[in-house]
Design a protein around this motif. Structure first.
Motif, mmCIF file in Angstrom:
data_model
loop_
_atom_site.group_PDB
_atom_site.id
_atom_site.type_symbol
_atom_site.label_atom_id
_atom_site.label_comp_id
_atom_site.label_asym_id
_atom_site.label_seq_id
_atom_site.Cartn_x
_atom_site.Cartn_y
_atom_site.Cartn_z
ATOM 1 N N SER A 266 0.809 -1.217 0.000
ATOM 2 C CA SER A 266 0.000 0.000 0.000
ATOM 3 C C SER A 266 0.844 1.270 0.000
ATOM 4 C CB SER A 266 -0.927 0.021 1.219
ATOM 5 O OG SER A 266 -0.178 0.226 2.416
ATOM 6 N N GLY A 267 2.144 1.107 0.280
ATOM 7 C CA GLY A 267 3.022 2.264 0.378
ATOM 8 C C GLY A 267 3.062 2.883 1.759
ATOM 9 N N ASN A 268 2.316 2.313 2.701
ATOM 10 C CA ASN A 268 2.293 2.863 4.062
ATOM 11 C C ASN A 268 3.559 2.532 4.844
ATOM 12 O OD1 ASN A 268 -0.273 3.467 3.222
ATOM 13 N ND2 ASN A 268 -1.293 2.762 5.086
ATOM 14 N N PHE A 269 4.183 1.377 4.521
ATOM 15 C CA PHE A 269 5.348 0.924 5.284
ATOM 16 C C PHE A 269 6.617 1.620 4.802
ATOM 17 C CE2 PHE A 269 8.699 -2.358 6.184
ATOM 18 C CZ PHE A 269 8.638 -2.245 7.561
ATOM 19 N N VAL A 270 7.403 2.086 5.763
ATOM 20 C CA VAL A 270 8.687 2.729 5.474
ATOM 21 C C VAL A 270 9.788 1.741 5.867
ATOM 22 C CG1 VAL A 270 10.152 4.745 5.858
ATOM 23 C CG2 VAL A 270 7.660 4.960 6.042
ATOM 24 N N PRO A 271 10.575 1.222 4.915
ATOM 25 C CA PRO A 271 11.556 0.171 5.225
ATOM 26 C C PRO A 271 12.877 0.688 5.797
ATOM 27 C CG PRO A 271 11.576 0.610 2.890
ATOM 28 C CD PRO A 271 10.501 1.490 3.465
ATOM 29 N N VAL A 272 12.784 1.410 6.888
ATOM 30 C CA VAL A 272 13.979 1.849 7.611
ATOM 31 C C VAL A 272 13.784 1.492 9.077
ATOM 32 C CG1 VAL A 272 14.366 3.770 6.023
ATOM 33 C CG2 VAL A 272 13.134 4.176 8.153
ATOM 34 N N ILE A 273 14.878 1.391 9.820
ATOM 35 C CA ILE A 273 14.776 1.152 11.255
ATOM 36 C C ILE A 273 14.419 2.473 11.922
ATOM 37 C CG2 ILE A 273 16.030 0.499 13.346
ATOM 38 C CD1 ILE A 273 17.702 -1.389 11.615
ATOM 39 N N GLY A 274 13.211 2.544 12.444
ATOM 40 C CA GLY A 274 12.731 3.773 13.052
ATOM 41 C C GLY A 274 13.360 4.033 14.414
ATOM 42 N N ARG A 275 13.683 5.290 14.662
ATOM 43 C CA ARG A 275 14.246 5.720 15.937
ATOM 44 C C ARG A 275 13.593 7.031 16.347
ATOM 45 N NH1 ARG A 275 18.621 3.581 12.984
ATOM 46 N NH2 ARG A 275 19.700 1.864 14.053
ATOM 47 N N THR A 276 13.924 7.501 17.529
ATOM 48 C CA THR A 276 13.357 8.769 17.993
ATOM 49 C C THR A 276 13.658 9.891 17.019
ATOM 50 O OG1 THR A 276 13.613 8.040 20.297
ATOM 51 C CG2 THR A 276 13.281 10.389 19.922
ATOM 52 N N GLY A 277 14.869 9.898 16.457
ATOM 53 C CA GLY A 277 15.245 10.940 15.508
ATOM 54 C C GLY A 277 14.417 10.906 14.246
ATOM 55 N N THR A 278 14.181 9.706 13.696
ATOM 56 C CA THR A 278 13.386 9.617 12.467
ATOM 57 C C THR A 278 11.924 9.945 12.735
ATOM 58 O OG1 THR A 278 12.984 7.229 12.745
ATOM 59 C CG2 THR A 278 14.943 7.879 11.501
ATOM 60 N N LEU A 279 11.455 9.629 13.941
ATOM 61 C CA LEU A 279 10.096 9.994 14.338
ATOM 62 C C LEU A 279 9.953 11.514 14.360
ATOM 63 C CD1 LEU A 279 7.343 8.907 15.743
ATOM 64 C CD2 LEU A 279 8.464 9.655 17.845
ATOM 65 N N ALA A 280 10.918 12.184 14.991
ATOM 66 C CA ALA A 280 10.865 13.640 15.126
ATOM 67 C C ALA A 280 11.031 14.339 13.784
ATOM 68 C CB ALA A 280 11.938 14.107 16.108
ATOM 69 N N ALA B 99 10.490 -6.388 1.963
ATOM 70 C CA ALA B 99 10.983 -5.043 2.267
ATOM 71 C C ALA B 99 12.294 -5.166 3.029
ATOM 72 C CB ALA B 99 9.954 -4.282 3.105
ATOM 73 N N ASN B 100 13.352 -4.601 2.490
ATOM 74 C CA ASN B 100 14.671 -4.682 3.117
ATOM 75 C C ASN B 100 14.812 -3.559 4.146
ATOM 76 O OD1 ASN B 100 17.298 -5.507 3.615
ATOM 77 N ND2 ASN B 100 18.152 -4.139 2.057
ATOM 78 N N VAL B 101 14.571 -3.893 5.399
ATOM 79 C CA VAL B 101 14.604 -2.896 6.477
ATOM 80 C C VAL B 101 16.046 -2.688 6.909
ATOM 81 C CG1 VAL B 101 13.816 -2.337 8.795
ATOM 82 C CG2 VAL B 101 12.316 -3.591 7.232
ATOM 83 N N GLU B 102 16.515 -1.445 6.844
ATOM 84 C CA GLU B 102 17.890 -1.162 7.257
ATOM 85 C C GLU B 102 18.048 0.279 7.693
ATOM 86 O OE1 GLU B 102 20.278 -2.098 3.892
ATOM 87 O OE2 GLU B 102 19.365 -0.600 2.614
#
Length: 367
Positions: free
Chosen positions: A218-232, A364-367
């Motif tokens: 659907s395009g909703n998923f972001v294939p990166v490791i989420g952290r507080t910084g990426t959230l902000a 999805a290659n999460v990295e």
């Protein structure tokens, strides 16, 4: 991270030693052995995870003669076991003495001979279902899977896993780890499967993989490791992670940006982590001393200050040693009322299925 400081272990350990002369001799020898080693090597302990920054500071204050060598704070549970394997014949600073891993990884490490048994002085207050009978691994704390949402960027806060599939969340949802290695991410997949009515274990893993396949398509998923910084920053404005990490991030951000922490209504999955000592620890006395500290009242309350439910919570509460401000800072008790604690077999089955199936099902290659 909460800044509540607790200093009770010196008194509790002193009382423990005076009450048990044989133990005092053992503890004295342990301290002297650790002093001779001069170092403790940890791995995968980010300071904003479960209050570990203050926990490490408390241990360092109690035993200032030990250098704390912190390896790869952002490592996942699988990485921790690999670090032991890769350093079996290495007594240098890259060999971890201790590990903190997801429940499924404790027995796996035991079966492979990577960890050695040790029973802490407070062993009898650790629930039997959360420890290996021989002391190879033992539960330390637990939390529930949650969403943390950047409300500057997300107008309608999702309250369930099913909500995350809505078109309004395109390019917004992420995991806080690689689901092929991170216990947190692996169990997030199981929670998603449970939200669709699947039983914990292999069934929930399959249903969860199918959920994330849909989320990715659907395009909703972001294939990166989420952290507080990426959230902000807005790269991952909706992050699926343990409640204690989400609550700690909320404190760290202090309203910039504003966030909300939600326990999803369709699946309340509780996850237990465990401690263990490497069978190849270069500093075995320091490793045992670290465990004694973690399972003392101070160590347990240090985790509680970081929003984790320590494994000895019931014992601490029964003795009335939990400060009221800590109790008041926790989410309402009803948030945990429907929490499901999967069995070890279910956790193992889920881990195996998620690790094996993520690439082929989700892609999805999460990295």
């Amino acid at each position: 991270m909460k800044t509540t400081t607790v200093r009770v272990a010196s008194a509790s350990i002193a009382a423990m030693l005076s009450a048990a002369p044989a133990l005092a001799q053992d503890m004295a020898a342990l301290v002297e052995g650790a002093r001779a080693e001069g170092m403790l090597t940890t791995i995968a302990l980010p300071h904003d995870w479960c209050g570990y920054g203050d926990v490490i500071a408390g241990f360092r204050e109690m035993y200032p003669f030990l250098e704390i060598n912190e390896l790869n704070p952002d490592a996942g549970s699988a990485d921790e076991l690999e670090a032991i394997r890769a350093n079996m014949n290495n007594t240098g600073p890259q060999a971890p003495d201790v590990i903190d891993v997801g429940l499924a990884f404790g027995p796996a490490a035991q079966a492979e001979g990577l960890i050695t048994p040790y029973m802490v002085s407070t062993w009898d207050t650790i629930p039997e279902g959360a420890r290996d009978a021989e002391g190879h691994w033992y539960g330390d704390y637990y939390g529930v899977m949650s969403f943390i949402v950047n409300t500057d960027l997300v107008d309608n806060i999702p309250t369930s896993f099913e909500d995350l599939l809505k078109p309004e969340y395109v390019g917004q949802v992420a995991l806080a780890g690689d689901p092929r290695a991170s216990n947190q991410a692996i169990l997030a997949v199981m929670a998603a499967g449970m939200a669709r009515g699947a039983e914990p274990g292999a069934a929930a893993a399959q249903a969860g993989l199918e959920f994330f396949a849909e989320l990715n398509a659907s395009g909703n998923f972001v294939p990166v490791i989420g952290r507080t910084g990426t959230l902000a920053q807005g790269t991952t404005p909706i992050l699926i992670q343990w409640d204690y990490n989400a609550l700690s991030a909320r404190d760290t951000l202090a309203g910039n940006p504003p966030v909300e922490v939600v326990v999803p209504s369709d699946a309340v999955l509780a996850g237990v982590y465990v401690q263990a000592i490497s069978a190849y620890a270069p500093h075995p006395n320091a490793a045992r001393l670290w465990m004694e500290y973690l399972y003392s009242d101070e160590g347990q309350l240090g985790w509680l200050a970081g929003y984790c439910h320590p494994i000895r919570f019931n014992d601490l509460a029964a003795r009335g040693v939990i400060p009221q401000d800590m109790m008041d800072a926790l989410p309402p008790a009803e948030s945990y009322a429907a929490a499901v604690f999967p069995t070890l077999d279910q956790v193992n089955a889920n881990r195996d299925a998620v690790v094996a199936g993520w690439d082929s099902v989700v892609g999805a290659n999460v990295e």
